[in-house]
Design an enzyme around this catalytic site. Structure first.
Site, PDB file in Angstrom:
ATOM      1  N   HIS A 144      -4.058   4.756  15.490  1.00  0.00           N
ATOM      2  CA  HIS A 144      -2.958   3.797  15.313  1.00  0.00           C
ATOM      3  C   HIS A 144      -2.199   3.208  16.426  1.00  0.00           C
ATOM      4  CE1 HIS A 144       0.643   3.126  12.446  1.00  0.00           C
ATOM      5  NE2 HIS A 144      -0.215   2.031  12.215  1.00  0.00           N
ATOM      6  N   ASP A 148       4.199   2.831  11.390  1.00  0.00           N
ATOM      7  CA  ASP A 148       4.478   2.055  10.333  1.00  0.00           C
ATOM      8  C   ASP A 148       5.735   2.422   9.786  1.00  0.00           C
ATOM      9  OD1 ASP A 148       2.072   0.924  10.275  1.00  0.00           O
ATOM     10  OD2 ASP A 148       1.183   2.547   8.902  1.00  0.00           O
ATOM     11  N   HIS A 223       4.271  -2.272   3.683  1.00  0.00           N
ATOM     12  CA  HIS A 223       5.182  -1.568   4.800  1.00  0.00           C
ATOM     13  C   HIS A 223       5.199  -2.304   5.923  1.00  0.00           C
ATOM     14  CE1 HIS A 223       0.969  -1.070   6.017  1.00  0.00           C
ATOM     15  NE2 HIS A 223       1.435  -0.849   7.311  1.00  0.00           N
ATOM     16  N   HIS A 225       4.246  -2.728  10.144  1.00  0.00           N
ATOM     17  CA  HIS A 225       3.361  -2.263  11.196  1.00  0.00           C
ATOM     18  C   HIS A 225       4.231  -2.891  12.391  1.00  0.00           C
ATOM     19  CE1 HIS A 225       0.156  -0.798  13.714  1.00  0.00           C
ATOM     20  NE2 HIS A 225       0.219  -1.970  14.276  1.00  0.00           N
TER      21      HIS A 225
END
Length: 251
Positions: A144, A148, A223, A225
């Protein structure tokens, strides 16, 4: 018969008669206000005595005139001093008002500077649902590149600090995204937006709404990011939580 011949000369008036005439003239001039100063010769002064005329000697300047002049001068001096005091008080009040305005202007500038240097979280009252560099096959890099923030679709997304929008539009796997060049030279990225509320080149301030969260792009649900980068491009990411904390944001 013997005749007495007139000599043609007139007898000089007697002293009493002359004195009476002089006194009557002085009294008349005094009554009409004409006389101001009567400078008598020694001979006249000797003749015009109180006992002979029955009149009180007339003085052109009474004894209280100097006192009146002094009083008038003192009143004028006092008025001048009062005027000077009033002008000094008005000047002092103007200076105080000027200082107050200057202090308020400085305070306003300081408050604005502080506000522009303040950082906030991109989603208010939220939390990190997926950490930085978490591993998963969902990401092409294998890990990642941001974090998030939990957010339902349509939640307000804010600029974390002051900066300029350098990208606003479709970002591939990021869906609708906004990238901002921050005042400190870093870049922040906001992805998967349901809508975008800013344009390229626009200046933004901390807490300003730049869009709404959503589920556009490569996602499994709504969500936000969020990334912190050293350049506006993918692959230059740093720990976004550490970046926000370095600017006073507690995540």
């Amino acid at each position: 018969m013997a005749f007495m011949c007139a000599t043609g000369k007139h007898r000089k008036p007697g002293r009493v008669k002359r004195t009476t005439a002089q006194a009557a003239g002085v009294a008349a001039l005094t009554t009409t206000g004409v006389i101001g100063t009567l400078a008598a010769s020694p001979a006249t002064a000797a003749e015009n005595t109180t006992e002979q005329t029955g009149l009180v000697p007339v003085l052109a300047m009474t004894e209280d005139v100097p006192e009146q002049i002094d009083a008038q001068a003192a009143a004028q001096q006092q008025a001048a001093e009062e005027k000077a005091a009033e002008e000094a008080a008005a000047k002092a009040a103007a200076e105080r008002a000027k200082e107050v305005r200057a202090a308020k202007a400085r305070a306003a500038r300081e408050a604005e500077r502080k506000r522009l240097n303040t950082f906030v979280a991109p989603i208010a009252h939220s939390y990190v649902s997926t950490a930085y560099q978490a591993g998963s096959s969902l990401w092409s890099s294998g890990s990642h590149t941001g974090v998030d923030f939990h957010a339902a679709s349509g939640t307000s997304v804010h600029a974390v600090g002051s900066g300029t929008v350098v990208s606003a539009g479709w970002g591939g796997a990021y869906g609708n995204q906004v990238v901002i060049r921050m005042a400190d030279g870093m870049y922040t990225q906001y992805g998967h937006l349901s809508s975008i509320g800013v344009t390229v080149g626009q200046k933004v301030v901390p807490g300003q709404q730049i869009g709404l969260s959503g589920a556009t792009g490569n996602v499994t649900g709504p969500h936000l990011h969020f990334e912190a980068r050293t350049t506006p491009e993918y692959g230059s990411d740093i720990d976004p939580v550490a970046y926000l904390r370095s600017h006073g944001v507690h995540i």
